[in-house]
Design a protein around this motif. Structure first.
Motif, PDB file in Angstrom:
ATOM      1  N   SER A   2      10.741  38.325 114.526  1.00 48.79           N
ATOM      2  CA  SER A   2       9.797  37.881 114.962  1.00 48.79           C
ATOM      3  C   SER A   2       8.877  39.633 114.823  1.00 48.79           C
ATOM      4  N   PRO A   3       7.186  39.801 114.258  1.00 46.86           N
ATOM      5  CA  PRO A   3       6.856  41.029 114.591  1.00 46.86           C
ATOM      6  C   PRO A   3       6.181  40.932 115.587  1.00 46.86           C
ATOM      7  N   THR A   4       5.520  41.646 116.690  1.00 42.90           N
ATOM      8  CA  THR A   4       5.492  42.011 117.338  1.00 42.90           C
ATOM      9  C   THR A   4       3.397  41.342 117.673  1.00 42.90           C
ATOM     10  N   SER A   5       2.782  42.308 116.190  1.00 43.97           N
ATOM     11  CA  SER A   5       1.521  42.176 116.236  1.00 43.97           C
ATOM     12  C   SER A   5       1.918  42.153 114.450  1.00 43.97           C
ATOM     13  N   GLY A   6       0.372  40.958 114.793  1.00 42.92           N
ATOM     14  CA  GLY A   6       0.195  41.550 112.866  1.00 42.92           C
ATOM     15  C   GLY A   6       1.047  40.323 112.391  1.00 42.92           C
ATOM     16  N   SER A   7       0.450  40.678 110.884  1.00 36.27           N
ATOM     17  CA  SER A   7       1.183  39.664 109.805  1.00 36.27           C
ATOM     18  C   SER A   7       1.939  40.091 108.457  1.00 36.27           C
ATOM     19  N   ALA A   8       2.745  39.348 108.255  1.00 36.50           N
ATOM     20  CA  ALA A   8       3.357  39.207 106.918  1.00 36.50           C
ATOM     21  C   ALA A   8       3.330  37.945 105.920  1.00 36.50           C
ATOM     22  N   ARG A   9       2.864  38.328 104.728  1.00 40.17           N
ATOM     23  CA  ARG A   9       2.717  36.514 103.658  1.00 40.17           C
ATOM     24  C   ARG A   9       3.517  37.134 102.374  1.00 40.17           C
ATOM     25  N   VAL A  10       4.461  36.099 101.869  1.00 38.66           N
ATOM     26  CA  VAL A  10       4.929  36.725 100.521  1.00 38.66           C
ATOM     27  C   VAL A  10       4.475  35.370  99.622  1.00 38.66           C
ATOM     28  N   PHE A  11       3.605  35.732  98.375  1.00 40.61           N
ATOM     29  CA  PHE A  11       2.878  34.666  97.759  1.00 40.61           C
ATOM     30  C   PHE A  11       1.990  33.740  98.991  1.00 40.61           C
ATOM     31  N   GLY A  12       1.693  34.064  99.228  1.00 36.66           N
ATOM     32  CA  GLY A  12       0.455  33.765 100.563  1.00 36.66           C
ATOM     33  C   GLY A  12       1.380  32.716 101.365  1.00 36.66           C
ATOM     34  N   ARG A  13       2.026  32.874 101.658  1.00 36.07           N
ATOM     35  CA  ARG A  13       2.785  31.632 102.467  1.00 36.07           C
ATOM     36  C   ARG A  13       3.451  32.632 103.605  1.00 36.07           C
ATOM     37  N   THR A  14       3.337  32.623 105.310  1.00 39.19           N
ATOM     38  CA  THR A  14       2.649  33.451 106.197  1.00 39.19           C
ATOM     39  C   THR A  14       5.148  33.753 106.061  1.00 39.19           C
ATOM     40  N   VAL A  15       5.699  34.687 106.605  1.00 39.51           N
ATOM     41  CA  VAL A  15       6.661  34.722 106.371  1.00 39.51           C
ATOM     42  C   VAL A  15       8.007  33.716 107.698  1.00 39.51           C
ATOM     43  N   SER A  16       7.038  33.486 108.723  1.00 41.92           N
ATOM     44  CA  SER A  16       8.004  32.568 109.679  1.00 41.92           C
ATOM     45  C   SER A  16       8.660  31.182 108.718  1.00 41.92           C
ATOM     46  N   MET A  64      -4.685  41.140  89.728  1.00 39.10           N
ATOM     47  CA  MET A  64      -3.915  41.275  89.745  1.00 39.10           C
ATOM     48  C   MET A  64      -2.670  40.484  91.354  1.00 39.10           C
ATOM     49  N   SER A  65      -2.696  39.436  91.721  1.00 38.86           N
ATOM     50  CA  SER A  65      -2.249  38.352  92.800  1.00 38.86           C
ATOM     51  C   SER A  65      -0.925  38.883  93.560  1.00 38.86           C
ATOM     52  N   ALA A  66      -1.326  39.129  94.930  1.00 37.64           N
ATOM     53  CA  ALA A  66      -0.171  40.213  95.764  1.00 37.64           C
ATOM     54  C   ALA A  66       0.625  39.079  95.768  1.00 37.64           C
ATOM     55  N   ALA A  67       2.051  39.921  95.389  1.00 37.59           N
ATOM     56  CA  ALA A  67       3.086  38.756  96.090  1.00 37.59           C
ATOM     57  C   ALA A  67       3.455  39.531  97.281  1.00 37.59           C
ATOM     58  N   LEU A  68       3.877  40.106  97.960  1.00 38.40           N
ATOM     59  CA  LEU A  68       3.873  40.679  99.806  1.00 38.40           C
ATOM     60  C   LEU A  68       2.561  41.208  99.983  1.00 38.40           C
ATOM     61  N   GLU A  69       2.314  40.932 100.867  1.00 42.09           N
ATOM     62  CA  GLU A  69       0.264  40.595 102.353  1.00 42.09           C
ATOM     63  C   GLU A  69       1.366  41.586 103.086  1.00 42.09           C
ATOM     64  N   ILE A  70       1.200  42.185 103.590  1.00 42.12           N
ATOM     65  CA  ILE A  70       1.317  43.171 105.541  1.00 42.12           C
ATOM     66  C   ILE A  70       0.001  43.278 105.986  1.00 42.12           C
ATOM     67  N   ASP A  71      -0.015  43.280 107.039  1.00 42.21           N
ATOM     68  CA  ASP A  71      -1.666  43.082 107.478  1.00 42.21           C
ATOM     69  C   ASP A  71      -1.100  43.795 109.169  1.00 42.21           C
ATOM     70  N   GLY A  72      -1.258  44.667 109.241  1.00 43.57           N
ATOM     71  CA  GLY A  72      -1.151  45.514 110.769  1.00 43.57           C
ATOM     72  C   GLY A  72       0.289  44.831 111.392  1.00 43.57           C
ATOM     73  N   LEU A  73       1.365  45.782 110.817  1.00 43.13           N
ATOM     74  CA  LEU A  73       2.123  44.714 111.199  1.00 43.13           C
ATOM     75  C   LEU A  73       3.340  46.377 112.779  1.00 43.13           C
ATOM     76  N   THR A  74       3.119  45.371 113.470  1.00 44.45           N
ATOM     77  CA  THR A  74       3.760  46.422 115.072  1.00 44.45           C
ATOM     78  C   THR A  74       5.367  45.894 114.926  1.00 44.45           C
ATOM     79  N   VAL A  75       6.156  46.369 115.048  1.00 42.02           N
ATOM     80  CA  VAL A  75       7.816  45.958 115.621  1.00 42.02           C
ATOM     81  C   VAL A  75       8.013  46.816 116.630  1.00 42.02           C
ATOM     82  N   SER A  76       8.492  45.865 117.694  1.00 39.73           N
ATOM     83  CA  SER A  76       9.011  47.058 119.287  1.00 39.73           C
ATOM     84  C   SER A  76      10.213  46.324 119.185  1.00 39.73           C
ATOM     85  N   PHE A  77      10.844  46.731 119.463  1.00 37.19           N
ATOM     86  CA  PHE A  77      11.921  46.075 120.988  1.00 37.19           C
ATOM     87  C   PHE A  77      12.466  47.107 121.728  1.00 37.19           C
TER      88      PHE A  77
END
Lengths: 249, 262
Positions: A59-73, A1-14
Motif C-alpha cells: 500500500s502507498p504511504t500517500s498518493g495513488s495509482a490507477r490502472v486503466f482508471g481503476r485504483t490498484v487496491s 490517447m488514454s492512460a494505461a497507468l496513472e501515478i499521482d504523488g506516490l510515496t512509499v516508506s517503510f
C-alpha cells in the motif's frame, strides 16, 4: 490517447533497522495506452517497490495509482495486467500446461480459450515439446519463457516486466525484445523496469529515470539524453546529480 | 468461487505429488497389518482392539498431516517467490486464504477417508462388526475437526514462518485435545489465578473432543443422535469460520519480503 497507468504523488516508506526508508518519493507518472515505457534506475532506486504498489502487493504511504482508471487496491484492476517478476520461479510440481491452465482459471477464462491460448504461447516461445513435462525439470531459460507465457495467458492490456532481461543470454534478451515489440504492435501497453540501458533504448517509446525514489527525468529517449549525447552518460550524470543532492542534504 | 477452487486444486496437486502423504498411508497400512497378523496376549482376536488402535492412528496421522499441509501453503508461496505472481492476478487475499484452506482440508479429508477404509477393512478381516452409520458420523466429524486444525495452521502461518506456525499449531490443538476435557476435574483442585487461566482456556479454545466418536465405534454404542451430530457440526463450522476470518485479517495487509523475489 488514454492512460494505461496513472501515478499521482506516490510515496512509499517503510520501517527498516535504521529508521524509516523512503523507497519512493512523490512520484508522478502517466503511461499512455499502447506505448512501451522503460523505467530506469540504479539498484535500490525504488523501481520494484513502485511495481509492487501497481500490483497491490504494497500500500502507498500517500498518493495513488490507477490502472486503466481503476485504483490498484481493487483486485479487478489486475484483470488486465500481466506480470513477470525478476528471477521468476514457479510451481515445480506442475507441468507447463497445468501452470497456464491454473493461471487462466484465475482470470476466469474459458477452458477452450485457455487451451488455445496456451498452445499459441508454447509455440511462440518454443516450449511445445516441454509443455507436458514437470516444470522442475526445466532449465532456467525455459522457466523464464514459461513465466513469460504465464504473464501473457490473459492477453493483457498492460504487461509489467520487472528486470525482464536480468540473467538472460543474448538469445533470451532478443526474445524479450521481440515480445515487447509484438505487444506494442498489438496496441498493448508495456511497462518494464531495467538498468540495462541498451535494452531500454532499443524498445521504449518513453523512459523515466528513478534515482533514490525520485523521478529525475522523463520523456522520449532523445528528450532525456539531450546534450549528453548518449543514454549511459546521461544516466550516470542524473544518478550523480541526485546523489550529490542527497549528500548535500 | 472458481478462483478459490483453482487454488484448492493447486494445493491438492502439490500434496498429491509430494511423497510424504504416501509414507503416512504405508505407516497406517503397516500398523494395521501388524495388528491383524499378531496375536499378542490374545488381544489380536478382539476386533475392538483393532478399532481402537486403527482409529487412534487415523487421528494422530490425520492431525500430523493436517498441520504439515496447512502451515506450508502460504509459507511455501512466499519462500518460492510465487506469492508475487499469484497476487498479481485478479485474486484477493481472502480467496487465497480460502483456496489454500479448502485444498488442504479436502486433501486431509481424503487421507482420513483412506485411513478409515483401511481400519474398516482390518476390522472386517478380524471378523468384527462396525456400525456403518456411526462410522460415517465419526468420519464426518473427524474431517470437520481436521478442517479446524487446517484453519488454525493457516492462520498462524499468515504471520509466522513454517516451523514456528507448525509448532504453535501442534501446541494449541494438542493442548485443546488433551487438556480441555480434563479442565472441569482440574478446576475442583485449582484455585486463584491458575483456576482463572484454566477457565479462560476452557471457554476460548475449541473442544476437539466433541468431534471424536471413537468410543462409540469401539464399544458399539451405536450412532450418535443426529441433533447432537448437527450441533457439533455447526460448532465446528462456526469455529472454522472465525479462525479463517482471523487468518484473513492477518494476511490482508501482510508485506512480503522482497528478498525472496530478488
Amino acid at each position: 490517447m488514454s492512460a494505461a497507468l496513472e501515478i499521482d504523488g506516490l510515496t512509499v516508506s517503510f520501517p527498516s533497522g535504521k529508521g524509516i526508508v523512503q523507497a519512493v518519493r512523490s512520484l508522478n507518472l502517466t503511461v499512455a495506452a499502447g506505448s512501451v515505457f522503460g523505467f530506469l534506475g540504479p539498484n535500490g532506486a525504488g523501481k520494484t517497490t513502485t511495481i509492487h504498489v501497481l500490483l497491490g502487493f504494497q500500500s502507498p504511504t500517500s498518493g495513488s495509482a490507477r490502472v486503466f482508471g481503476r485504483t490498484v487496491s481493487d483486485t479487478m484492476a489486475r484483470d488486465r495486467i500481466g506480470f513477470l517478476a525478476e528471477n521468476p520461479d514457479t510451481y515445480g510440481f506442475l507441468t507447463g500446461r497445468e501452470l497456464l491452465g491454473f493461471t487462466g482459471r484465475l482470470f476466469r477464462m474459458e477452458k477452450g480459450l485457455i487451451s488455445r491460448r496456451a498452445g499459441e504461447l508454447f509455440a511462440s516461445l518454443g516450449l511445445s515439446s516441454a509443455a507436458d513435462r514437470r516444470i522442475a525439470s526445466y532449465s532456467r531459460g525455459m522457466k523464464q519463457r514459461l513465466c513469460m507465457a504465464q504473464s501473457l495467458i490473459n492477453d493483457p492490456d498492460l504487461l509489467i516486466l520487472d528486470e525482464p532481461t536480468g540473467g538472460l543470454d543474448p538469445i533470451g534478451r532478443r526474445e524479450v525484445r521481440r515480445i515487447i515489440t509484438e505487444r506494442r504492435s498489438a496496441g498493448k501497453t508495456v511497462f518494464f523496469s531495467s538498468h540495462e540501458l541498451s535494452e531500454v533504448e532499443l524498445v521504449s517509446d518513453r523512459i523515466g529515470v528513478l534515482v533514490a525514489g525520485r523521478l529525475v527525468a522523463e520523456g522520449t529517449v532523445d528528450e532525456v539524453v539531450g546534450p549528453a549525447g548518449n543514454l549511459e552518460r546521461r544516466f550516470v550524470q542524473l544518478v550523480e546529480e541526485e546523489s550529490g543532492k542527497g549528500g548535500a542534504a | 468461487m472458481s478462483r478459490i477452487w483453482a487454488l484448492a486444486c493447486l494445493a491438492w496437486i502439490e500434496m498429491a505429488r509430494r511423497k510424504d502423504i504416501y509414507v503416512l498411508f504405508l505407516l497406517v497400512a503397516a500398523l494395521l497389518a501388524g495388528i491383524v497378523s499378531f496375536d499378542v496376549f490374545g488381544l489380536g482376536g478382539m476386533s475392538g482392539y483393532v478399532k481402537d488402535s486403527g482409529l487412534l492412528a487415523a487421528w494422530i496421522l490425520g492431525w500430523i498431516l493436517a498441520v504439515g499441509t496447512a502451515v506450508r501453503q502460504l509459507t511455501q508461496e512466499e519462500l518460492r517467490g510465487t506469492v508475487f505472481v499469484l497476487l498479481s492476478k485478479p485474486v484477493s487475499r481472502l480467496e487465497v486464504v480460502l483456496g489454500k484452506w479448502l485444498g488442504s482440508w479436502l486433501m486431509v479429508a481424503a487421507a482420513v477417508g483412506c485411513f478409515y477404509l483401511v481400519v474398516s477393512l482390518a476390522v472386517v478381516l478380524k471378523g468384527g462388526q462396525l456400525d456403518w452409520v456411526c462410522l460415517a458420523q465419526a468420519y464426518f466429524l473427524h474431517t470437520l475437526a481436521m478442517g479446524l486444525v487446517v484453519a488454525i495452521g493457516i492462520a498462524f502461518s499468515t504471520r509466522l514462518g513454517g516451523d514456528a506456525a507448525a509448532t504453535l499449531t501442534y501446541a494449541v490443538t494438542g493442548a485443546a485435545f488433551l487438556i480441555l476435557p480434563r479442565v472441569p476435574a482440574l478446576l475442583v483442585e485449582q484455585q486463584g489465578v491458575s483456576g482463572v487461566v484454566l477457565q479462560v482456556l476452557y471457554y476460548f479454545l475449541p473442544h476437539f473432543e466433541l468431534f471424536d466418536l471413537r468410543l462409540r465405534l469401539i464399544h458399539g454404542w451405536g450412532a450418535a443422535p443426529w441433533g447432537v451430530c448437527g450441533g457439533v457440526a455447526l460448532y465446528g463450522a462456526i469455529w472454522i469460520l472465525v479462525v479463517l476470518c482471523l487468518a484473513w485479517a492477518g494476511y490482508r495487509h501482510r508485506r512480503f519480503s522482497r528478498g525472496n523475489l530478488l
